[in-house]
Design an enzyme around this catalytic site. Structure first.
Site, PDB file in Angstrom:
ATOM      1  N   ARG A 214       0.893  -1.174   0.052  1.00  0.00           N
ATOM      2  CA  ARG A 214      -0.047   0.168  -0.059  1.00  0.00           C
ATOM      3  C   ARG A 214       0.794   1.247  -0.024  1.00  0.00           C
ATOM      4  O   ARG A 214       0.732   2.118  -0.505  1.00  0.00           O
ATOM      5  CB  ARG A 214      -0.996  -0.163   1.106  1.00  0.00           C
ATOM      6  CG  ARG A 214      -2.055  -1.087   1.395  1.00  0.00           C
ATOM      7  CD  ARG A 214      -3.110  -0.836   2.153  1.00  0.00           C
ATOM      8  NE  ARG A 214      -2.888  -1.375   3.415  1.00  0.00           N
ATOM      9  CZ  ARG A 214      -3.168  -2.665   3.930  1.00  0.00           C
ATOM     10  NH1 ARG A 214      -4.095  -3.326   3.291  1.00  0.00           N
ATOM     11  NH2 ARG A 214      -2.799  -3.025   5.020  1.00  0.00           N
ATOM     12  N   ASP A 299      -6.682  -7.150  -5.943  1.00  0.00           N
ATOM     13  CA  ASP A 299      -6.063  -8.089  -4.939  1.00  0.00           C
ATOM     14  C   ASP A 299      -7.373  -8.935  -4.410  1.00  0.00           C
ATOM     15  O   ASP A 299      -7.972  -8.791  -3.329  1.00  0.00           O
ATOM     16  CB  ASP A 299      -5.772  -7.211  -3.742  1.00  0.00           C
ATOM     17  CG  ASP A 299      -5.171  -7.646  -2.606  1.00  0.00           C
ATOM     18  OD1 ASP A 299      -4.657  -8.781  -2.553  1.00  0.00           O
ATOM     19  OD2 ASP A 299      -5.319  -7.181  -1.404  1.00  0.00           O
ATOM     20  N   CYS A 339      -2.930 -14.220  -3.268  1.00  0.00           N
ATOM     21  CA  CYS A 339      -2.394 -14.632  -1.889  1.00  0.00           C
ATOM     22  C   CYS A 339      -2.641 -16.026  -1.893  1.00  0.00           C
ATOM     23  O   CYS A 339      -2.763 -16.566  -0.635  1.00  0.00           O
ATOM     24  CB  CYS A 339      -3.311 -13.767  -0.969  1.00  0.00           C
ATOM     25  SG  CYS A 339      -5.080 -13.831  -1.039  1.00  0.00           S
TER      26      CYS A 339
HETATM   27  N1  SAH Z   1      -7.045  -5.156  -0.726  1.00  0.00           N
HETATM   28  C1  SAH Z   1      -7.748  -5.657   0.569  1.00  0.00           C
HETATM   29  C2  SAH Z   1      -7.916  -6.980   0.911  1.00  0.00           C
HETATM   30  C3  SAH Z   1      -8.467  -7.608  -0.193  1.00  0.00           C
HETATM   31  S1  SAH Z   1      -9.132  -9.191   0.514  1.00  0.00           S
HETATM   32  C4  SAH Z   1      -6.952  -4.891   1.426  1.00  0.00           C
HETATM   33  O1  SAH Z   1      -5.840  -4.105   1.223  1.00  0.00           O
HETATM   34  O2  SAH Z   1      -7.256  -4.754   2.784  1.00  0.00           O
HETATM   35  C5  SAH Z   1     -10.389  -9.428  -0.748  1.00  0.00           C
HETATM   36  C6  SAH Z   1     -11.520  -9.101  -0.951  1.00  0.00           C
HETATM   37  O3  SAH Z   1     -12.115  -9.438  -2.180  1.00  0.00           O
HETATM   38  C7  SAH Z   1     -12.968  -9.354   0.209  1.00  0.00           C
HETATM   39  O4  SAH Z   1     -13.107  -7.887   0.841  1.00  0.00           O
HETATM   40  C8  SAH Z   1     -13.872  -9.715  -0.524  1.00  0.00           C
HETATM   41  O5  SAH Z   1     -15.146  -9.344   0.123  1.00  0.00           O
HETATM   42  C9  SAH Z   1     -13.753  -9.377  -1.782  1.00  0.00           C
HETATM   43  N2  SAH Z   1     -14.406 -10.265  -2.898  1.00  0.00           N
HETATM   44  C10 SAH Z   1     -14.355 -11.472  -2.969  1.00  0.00           C
HETATM   45  N3  SAH Z   1     -15.065 -11.922  -4.097  1.00  0.00           N
HETATM   46  C11 SAH Z   1     -15.542 -10.758  -4.750  1.00  0.00           C
HETATM   47  C12 SAH Z   1     -16.006 -10.435  -6.250  1.00  0.00           C
HETATM   48  N4  SAH Z   1     -16.477 -11.419  -6.863  1.00  0.00           N
HETATM   49  N5  SAH Z   1     -16.058  -9.194  -6.423  1.00  0.00           N
HETATM   50  C13 SAH Z   1     -15.558  -8.293  -5.542  1.00  0.00           C
HETATM   51  N6  SAH Z   1     -15.218  -8.242  -4.466  1.00  0.00           N
HETATM   52  C14 SAH Z   1     -14.844  -9.706  -3.901  1.00  0.00           C
END
Ligand code: SAH
Length: 395
Positions: A214, A299, A339
């Site tokens: 970040r 992500d 991840c």
């Molecule tokens: N980048 C974030 C962490 C991401 S975790 C950070 O820095 O904190 C992954 C996220 O993807 C979760 O919040 C989950 O709700 C979301 N997610 C899962 N499947 C998804 C989809 N099909 N479309 C959009 N978001 C999704």
């Protein structure tokens, strides 16, 4: 010499354990003492009756997770010693006890020689997740040992193992405080404030592992339009705003995550109109919008939780990254992550490479990213190296 019930390995199956690998797979085991239950402490012996290690027994393909390669008793002193060592490392790398950062991962499983245990620290609260029944059974001792090691720095310990204990174990944990309770606090990461909801949020409440990535994004945000896909509670978004982005769009399928994202942006940049958040599916968002961005973050959650679903996961990464390339302006920058522990760095890079080729874009790799130092990888357990990211310059 400590005498826990025995697990005896097959002949010549002790090599990996002699090289300090912390797992014993079922195929290596010749026999196990009778009456053992999942989570019990065991001593591991070679077929020639040589002591090898002490660990927790489990049902499944990993039969023992090693706690020590010495014949030690697993008591309070053991937990204090291991947790003190983990905390010392975080202090030495300036992640614990510093002013503009009150959040870090204190224990990263095998990386801290505590397989099956995760502890994240949020401004005085340690949120623990046991990934094995053995660790779960020791949770009270672990909480006490954390208090002994951290003293007044620790106000509360919250156990959040409900979703992480293997469901086949028959144990039904309920989340709850093991010590103290904090209602009101502000988490701070690199001087940015945010809300962490360990009661309702995903994992332990925040994705601490993206802290440095970040920060890197902040450096590239000036004057750019930013799309933060899978934003969760908006981590990358508020860094982009501090970095001087001229527009930030945050997308997550969880409505609750989007609510918290908006609260977090408001905490740091009250009334700032540069930010907008959308609760929708990432693929749908990219399909429905023809907006192009200067900087895109992808992500997603782990697409592959096991090796068996690897090929589907790789298809998912190809599809997502293709859509990302199609939504990025010429001269744009993409931060793309995986991840999934089961997806190797090479596999991930190949998936992104195929996506770039299919999109017909010229792409340079600017950075190859991974997990930060408070998520250490045990050198004897390369499987712990799970987070991989690429920062790409897209023409
Ligand atoms: N980048 C974030 C962490 C991401 S975790 C950070 O820095 O904190 C992954 C996220 O993807 C979760 O919040 C989950 O709700 C979301 N997610 C899962 N499947 C998804 C989809 N099909 N479309 C959009 N978001 C999704």
């Amino acid at each position: 010499m400590i005498n826990y019930p025995k697990v005896v390995l097959k002949k010549d199956k002790e090599n990996s354990i002699k090289r300090f690998h912390p797992w014993i797979f079922s195929g290596a085991v010749a026999r196990v003492d009778e009456g053992l239950e999942e989570g019990d402490l065991v001593s591991v012996y070679s077929n020639d009756d040589e002591f090898l290690a002490v660990g927790h027994i489990a049902i499944g393909s990993i039969v023992v997770r090693i706690l020590s390669f010495e014949p030690v008793e697993i008591n309070k002193d053991f937990w204090v010693e291991r947790l003190a060592s983990a905390c010392r490392v975080r202090r030495e790398i300036a992640l614990l006890g510093i002013e503009n950062n009150n959040v870090c991962r204190l224990v990263h499983g095998e990386g801290d020689s505590l397989p099956g245990l995760i502890v994240d620290f949020y401004a005085g609260t340690a949120v623990i997740q046991a990934h094995s029944v053995g660790m779960y059974l020791h949770r009270a001792e672990i909480a006490e040992a954390l208090k002994e090691v951290l003293g007044d720095e620790l106000i509360a310990v919250y156990d959040k193992s409900e979703g992480t204990i293997p469901f086949k174990s028959g144990i039904e944990p309920t989340n709850g405080y093991l010590l103290g309770e904090i209602k009101d606090f502000t988490a701070i990461e690199n001087g940015l404030k945010f809300k962490v909801d360990w009661l309702e949020g995903q994992k332990t409440g925040f994705f601490i592992d993206q802290r440095e990535n970040r920060s890197l994004l902040e450096r590239y945000s000036k004057g750019r339009s930013v799309l933060n896909m899978f934003c969760y509670t908006g981590g990358f978004s508020f860094y982009a705003m501090r970095g001087g982005a001229n527009l930030v769009h945050s997308v997550d399928s969880s409505a609750r995550a989007i609510e918290v994202t908006n609260e977090n942006v408001e905490l740091n940049f009250p009334g700032d109109k540069r930010h907008e958040a959308f609760a929708t599916d990432a693929f749908k968002y990219l399909d429905d919008s023809d907006q192009k961005y200067d900087l895109i973050v992808l992500d997603p959650p782990a697409f592959a939780k096991h090796k068996k679903v690897l090929s589907n996961a790789l298809k998912g990464y190809k599809r997502l990254n293709l859509k990302g390339f199609q939504a990025i302006k010429k001269g744009g920058i993409m931060f793309t992550f995986s991840c999934s522990q089961a997806v190797s760095k090479e596999d991930f890079r190949k998936a992104v490479f195929v996506a770039a080729a299919n999109a017909g874009r010229r792409v340079r790799i600017l950075h190859q990213l991974n997990q930060p130092a408070d998520h250490p990888v045990n050198i004897f357990h390369p499987e712990g190296d799970y987070l991989k990211g690429l920062v790409l310059y897209v023409e």
